[in-house]
Design a protein around this motif. Structure first.
Motif, PDB file in Angstrom:
ATOM      1  N   LEU A 247       0.810  -1.216   0.000  1.00 14.94           N
ATOM      2  CA  LEU A 247       0.000   0.000   0.000  1.00 14.94           C
ATOM      3  C   LEU A 247       0.846   1.269   0.000  1.00 14.94           C
ATOM      4  N   VAL A 248       1.970   1.258   0.692  1.00 19.83           N
ATOM      5  CA  VAL A 248       2.698   2.508   0.924  1.00 19.83           C
ATOM      6  C   VAL A 248       3.920   2.676   0.023  1.00 19.83           C
ATOM      7  N   THR A 249       4.197   1.728  -0.881  1.00 18.16           N
ATOM      8  CA  THR A 249       5.351   1.862  -1.775  1.00 18.16           C
ATOM      9  C   THR A 249       4.899   1.781  -3.229  1.00 18.16           C
ATOM     10  N   ARG A 250       5.662   2.480  -4.080  1.00 13.90           N
ATOM     11  CA  ARG A 250       5.355   2.479  -5.508  1.00 13.90           C
ATOM     12  C   ARG A 250       6.573   2.087  -6.356  1.00 13.90           C
ATOM     13  N   THR A 251       7.763   2.236  -5.846  1.00  9.70           N
ATOM     14  CA  THR A 251       8.976   1.987  -6.611  1.00  9.70           C
ATOM     15  C   THR A 251       9.615   0.666  -6.202  1.00  9.70           C
ATOM     16  N   ASP A 252      10.324   0.046  -7.153  1.00 11.41           N
ATOM     17  CA  ASP A 252      10.990  -1.226  -6.882  1.00 11.41           C
ATOM     18  C   ASP A 252      12.091  -1.092  -5.837  1.00 11.41           C
ATOM     19  N   SER A 253      12.652   0.089  -5.691  1.00 10.79           N
ATOM     20  CA  SER A 253      13.751   0.272  -4.745  1.00 10.79           C
ATOM     21  C   SER A 253      13.307   0.105  -3.304  1.00 10.79           C
ATOM     22  N   LEU A 254      11.982   0.187  -3.047  1.00  8.14           N
ATOM     23  CA  LEU A 254      11.467   0.022  -1.689  1.00  8.14           C
ATOM     24  C   LEU A 254      10.559  -1.198  -1.543  1.00  8.14           C
ATOM     25  N   ARG A 255      10.422  -1.990  -2.589  1.00 12.50           N
ATOM     26  CA  ARG A 255       9.593  -3.187  -2.507  1.00 12.50           C
ATOM     27  C   ARG A 255      10.250  -4.221  -1.591  1.00 12.50           C
ATOM     28  N   VAL A 256       9.427  -5.062  -0.972  1.00 16.58           N
ATOM     29  CA  VAL A 256       9.939  -6.111  -0.089  1.00 16.58           C
ATOM     30  C   VAL A 256       9.782  -7.462  -0.783  1.00 16.58           C
ATOM     31  N   ILE A 257      10.357  -8.481  -0.181  1.00 16.05           N
ATOM     32  CA  ILE A 257      10.439  -9.771  -0.859  1.00 16.05           C
ATOM     33  C   ILE A 257       9.067 -10.417  -1.051  1.00 16.05           C
ATOM     34  N   GLN A 258       8.138 -10.196  -0.126  1.00 14.22           N
ATOM     35  CA  GLN A 258       6.807 -10.785  -0.278  1.00 14.22           C
ATOM     36  C   GLN A 258       6.046 -10.141  -1.427  1.00 14.22           C
ATOM     37  N   VAL A 259       6.227  -8.836  -1.616  1.00 12.50           N
ATOM     38  CA  VAL A 259       5.610  -8.157  -2.754  1.00 12.50           C
ATOM     39  C   VAL A 259       6.308  -8.567  -4.044  1.00 12.50           C
ATOM     40  N   GLY A 260       7.612  -8.798  -3.965  1.00 14.10           N
ATOM     41  CA  GLY A 260       8.368  -9.196  -5.140  1.00 14.10           C
ATOM     42  C   GLY A 260       7.943 -10.534  -5.703  1.00 14.10           C
ATOM     43  N   LEU A 261       7.420 -11.408  -4.865  1.00 11.43           N
ATOM     44  CA  LEU A 261       6.969 -12.710  -5.350  1.00 11.43           C
ATOM     45  C   LEU A 261       5.785 -12.585  -6.310  1.00 11.43           C
ATOM     46  N   SER A 262       5.093 -11.465  -6.258  1.00  7.49           N
ATOM     47  CA  SER A 262       3.919 -11.286  -7.128  1.00  7.49           C
ATOM     48  C   SER A 262       4.304 -11.139  -8.591  1.00  7.49           C
ATOM     49  N   VAL A 263       5.589 -10.905  -8.896  1.00  9.81           N
ATOM     50  CA  VAL A 263       5.989 -10.772 -10.304  1.00  9.81           C
ATOM     51  C   VAL A 263       5.853 -12.098 -11.040  1.00  9.81           C
ATOM     52  N   PHE A 264       5.765 -13.200 -10.309  1.00  9.24           N
ATOM     53  CA  PHE A 264       5.632 -14.506 -10.949  1.00  9.24           C
ATOM     54  C   PHE A 264       4.180 -14.880 -11.201  1.00  9.24           C
ATOM     55  N   LYS A 265       3.262 -13.957 -10.881  1.00 11.03           N
ATOM     56  CA  LYS A 265       1.843 -14.175 -11.179  1.00 11.03           C
ATOM     57  C   LYS A 265       1.484 -13.333 -12.398  1.00 11.03           C
ATOM     58  N   THR A 266       1.622 -13.910 -13.555  1.00  8.25           N
ATOM     59  CA  THR A 266       1.413 -13.200 -14.811  1.00  8.25           C
ATOM     60  C   THR A 266      -0.025 -13.352 -15.288  1.00  8.25           C
ATOM     61  N   GLU A 267      -0.337 -12.708 -16.435  1.00  7.09           N
ATOM     62  CA  GLU A 267      -1.676 -12.802 -17.010  1.00  7.09           C
ATOM     63  C   GLU A 267      -1.988 -14.218 -17.479  1.00  7.09           C
ATOM     64  N   ASN A 268      -0.959 -14.969 -17.849  1.00  2.00           N
ATOM     65  CA  ASN A 268      -1.156 -16.343 -18.315  1.00  2.00           C
ATOM     66  C   ASN A 268      -1.189 -17.360 -17.181  1.00  2.00           C
TER      67      ASN A 268
END
Length: 307
Positions: A247-268
């Motif tokens: 909720l409180v971050t918008r840039t990758d430089s402040l993302r955390v590892i749990q949010v980073g795991l969401s990159v593996f959930k693609t449209e396919n």
């Protein structure tokens, strides 16, 4: 007068101290069997996660796939680390978790000591307020905390009334300050400090120690189970936090590892082999920490000193 020594006859066996083993009863056998089954049920998801992270996408999608991988793809971990800046995400999570742990242990232990050992007007009321705070669901506090962060005066371009800018959003302040001190930690420390004998602080006062030195040098070293329990729980909660950093971050430089795991959930659909590999890496620090501090952790819950 000469003393005589008695020696055991040659060849005689030395007596060994008797072991006070508890008798094996049907109830004890049933207890151990139940605990074994429950332990296996707890371990199975982690084993499945690790084994899935070593499979190929085709094998994961196959309906005939077994538990063990046919081809052990250890390269999934390397590819998962390359797919996203996980080093940055892990660094951010580590900084936030360590900051929360240090702040919570220090501030909550001081508050718990004050509520337990220092008599002042309103201490009981403050303690009851902490008890009431334990009853508030976590997700009901998300919106008020977000508004406080968003309209923080004189921060992120805001004026003194909190208008005109973004406040603490997308900053380390928003990730560290909210939720750094938990009511449960204050409550747990207070209960442990209550159980300590009053003779300790009386002797320290006779030696000329001040209140802070009594807290830091005499009383706090006696509550190691509470320190370890609060540290582990705080680190685990902060490391696994997903909603608030999202909720409180918008840039990758402040993302955390749990949010980073969401990159593996693609449209396919989810990339399960990468998602499981990343989740395994994210889980590993907590497993190591628990193995290191499990003795104090279990003792902290078993001897919480509740009165």
């Amino acid at each position: 007068m000469a003393t005589t020594e008695l020696h055991a006859p040659r060849g005689a066996k030395k007596s060994r101290p008797q072991r006070n083993d508890k008798p094996v009863t049907p109830g004890r056998i049933a207890l151990y069997a139940t605990l074994t089954v429950v332990s296996l049920l707890m371990v199975v998801p982690f084993v499945w996660m690790v084994l899935t992270s070593l499979k190929t996408p085709v094998e994961i999608a196959s309906q005939d796939a077994g538990l063990l991988p046919e081809h052990w793809e250890f390269g999934n971990y390397v590819d998962a680390l390359k797919a996203a800046p996980f080093a940055t995400y892990a660094r951010n999570s580590f900084i936030i978790a360590i900051s929360h742990t240090v702040i919570n242990v220090v501030v909550a232990s001081m508050a718990g000591y004050a509520l337990a050992r220092i008599k002042f007007r309103g201490s009981e009321v403050i303690f009851y307020l902490f008890i009431a705070a334990l009853m508030i669901p976590t997700y009901t506090k998300v919106l008020p905390e977000f508004l406080i962060v968003r309209f923080m005066p004189l921060a992120g371009g805001n004026d003194i009334f909190g208008q005109g800018g973004s406040g603490w959003l997308d900053s380390w302040w928003a990730l560290i300050i909210p939720g750094a001190v938990t009511p449960f930690a204050v409550f747990l420390f207070r209960q442990f400090y209550l159980d300590l004998p009053v003779e300790l602080e009386e002797a320290a006062r006779l030696d000329g120690l001040g209140e802070f030195r009594i807290y830091a040098r005499i009383m706090t070293p006696q509550v190691k189970p509470a320190l370890t329990t609060v540290a582990l729980l705080t680190f685990e909660s902060s490391w696994n936090n997903f909603l608030w950093p999202l909720l409180v971050t918008r840039t990758d430089s402040l993302r955390v590892i749990q949010v980073g795991l969401s990159v593996f959930k693609t449209e396919n659909g989810p990339q399960w082999h990468f998602l499981m590999a990343g989740t395994t890496l994210a889980t590993l620090p907590m497993v190591i920490l628990f193995l290191i501090g499990q003795r104090y952790f279990v003792q902290g819950f078993a001897t919480a000193g509740l009165k």
